[in-house]
Write an enzyme that holds these catalytic residues in place. Sequence first.
Site: not given
Length: 880
Positions: A21, A27-28, A94, A136, A138, A141, A154
């Site tokens: 993602g 980017e991950v 994860v 952050d 949300k 996350n 994060d």
Amino acid sequence: MPSNPMTGQTLGHYKIIEKLGAGGMGEVYSAHDARLEREIALKILPAGMLADDAARKRFRKEALALSKLNHPNIATIYDFDTDSGVDFLAMEYVRGETLAEKVAGGALPEKELAALGEQIAGSLEEAHEHGIVHRDLKPGNIMVTPKGRVKVLDFGLAKLARPMGGMTTADTLSEVEGAPGTLPYMAPEQLQGEPADARSDIFSFGAVLYEMATGRRPFREEMASRLTDAILHQAPVAPRAMNPRTTLELERIILKCLEKEPDHRYQSAKEVGVDLRRLAAPSVSAAPAGVPSGTARRAVAGWRLAVMLAAAAAALAIGVSLWLQRTEYFWRNPITDARFQTVTDFEGVEEAAAVSRDGHFVAFLSDRDGPMDVWVTQVGSGQFHNLTHGSAPELVNPYVRNLGFTPDGSLVTYWVGSKGRPGGGISIWAVPTLGGQPRPYLEGVAEFDWTRDGSRLAYHTPGPGDPLFVSDGSRRPEDRPIFTAPTGLHSHFTSWGPDSAFIYFVQGALPDKLDIWRITPAGGTPERITSHTGRVTYPVLLDRRTLMYLASDPDSSGPRIYSMDVERRIPHRLTSGLDRYTSLAASADGRRLVATLASPKRTLWRLPIVESPADVSAPARISLTTSAGFSPRLGPDYLLYVSAAGTNESIWKVINGTGAELWSGKGAQVFGGPAISPDGRYIAFSVRQHEQTLLYVMQADGANARIVADSLDLRGAPAWAPDGKSITSAANSHGVPHLFRVPVDGGSPASFVEEYSTDPAWAPDGGFVVYSGPDIGTRFPVKGVTAEAAAHPLPALTLTRGARHLAFLPGGRALVFLRGEIQHKNLWLVDLETGAERQLTNLPADFEIGDFDISPDGREVVLERVQERSDVVLLDLMPS
């Protein structure tokens, strides 16, 4: 899918496997750790984010400090490194779905929400104890594993992404975009450039919990500037209004997290976790054994006054704050510990209650003796006196403040209208409080209010825009208005503030696009006080800052009693979801409130259309599967109607006496009634749901319901074009309704009639359409245009509010409509070629028609009968 250029590459000792993602932090990818033989997540930071070696070293130091967090609900950071000029973070991998993906399907069950929320709170508690703020938080996350384990991602990276310290209080809001965080979930102090602390994470956590409970964000504006303003200044819609299954305790937890002021929120994540743990615990039945069946029936019915007052009293006993949308540290609920007292217990209707300035007398409208009359009682006496005895003209108009007292309490004043006179013959009359002959009081005035000392008068006249005047005690021809509402809008419920510095009033589009405004007695530009854009009525000031008023909830239920501090302007709902208030007034000292509490009953009836109304037999009641029904529509061999259960409304179909539900929507309001296509095969209907209006089309059996318009602010009932290819509906444009054409095949809506126009009805041949024009006083004209939007001649036809539905007889030569006073009308017919009119029904005075429809063969009419049951209640307030 095309391959990603990073796939298969190696950074340090990590071999990239595939892209997972992307986000604001880069980017991950999934990757293989060659040293420790494990799968990890690799976050590649945006090029140039760390501009120099000093920044890179500082980032590494802080990232490794984050890696020391050891908690089962926190995804661990393993490493930070640079390879070939690419900065990256190695993190725990994860498996599962993000919370954003999980709530995309709608609200979560409360037990699941509480269990997940408790884990999130635990992760925040661990980080905050180590001095680390997420900044952050949300749904994107937060990962949820297949076994229901939460992993928060994060932690602290929003801060690391901006290592130079963030905003200062001198920064402007336009610069907030550079501050750490994601706008819809940022706390007010973050948006204002103030340092974020643990309580900032708690605000973000509240926004996440809100989304889990309702499936929607608490602040949903699309434009960044409006979203920022909403987070800083507006209260979120109460979660229970968005999802009726939300318990009071969960609503309390969410709203406490979302307090604007950090000091008013939970002060630690541990506190939130404890409360969520209680919700997650197995529930114990609270229903005692052996509850009498009669009590259960009354609880289910929920309509009788005793049940309403019991619910209100119980809510007050446990703390009315549980019902509030918002709380403020210094704000005191005006009706905390108030004593509720039933003033009337008559059969029928009591409306428009008023209280004298000294609080000793209460006046109200009632049909106790048959016609609607002005009644008065001395508080505590138990004696009631009819002051008008059927002598008053038309009395009832729900869009204005009907009753009042003169400043010395010697006269009861009331609004009247007379059919056939200019402007509807609207004036204010008065009758002595202790009994006597009624007489004119203010000719040509629709509403008015005196200053507390009785020295100045503010009043509306019934002209376009409801002009507002101020005088020294009488209406004079030379008076000039200090304000007139813009074209298409209305202005009602004039009320002086206690210090006479402002005149408060309701302004907007009738009936449900209204808000409270105020203006100085000298005139000028009005100032908006509330932001409901709903059915807002009856503003009263208890003192210089405490405003009380009635307003519908976002799901259009109610109205309820609301209050706000006019300087802070945060709305507070004070009453529960079981009640519906129709008027509100206060004594001069603000210690006594009088209100009317209503419970309408809606039933459906049918009768044949014959040549003479004198030959009409009594209407026959239609047996329904549901307890009530409204907005009836007749198809070729079936009947449609709308029914309500709690906050949900549904569409039902009756064939040969058997009913079946076709469509139902959570928190939905079907407005204007459904429309049946000319061939009877399809149904179109408008819905207000989650603060949005949607136009649906479905098959006549309820199958394949789909949205054909979601971008219009719809008003009134839709109508099928005779060719069945489009639907015509009114929608607001710059606050004024206009007719639009909506293609059923998914095309874009197109403007059709540019002037004020609502509730269209097409002639069967498709040659022209008729519609309702703007209100002038209590009346409105019927107009027509051709299919090409050119003016189409019609016989002059002016109708009274509450009569907007129009229906053609087969052939299209005659139009059927409702004519009469606001509260009692009969069906009439007009021949569109000759202009000749004739009456179709002659119904008794107690038969109030709310809506109607004509069968396709023109031989039968179905009527919605509205029977109100309401009472006057008194609230004695405790001193501050």
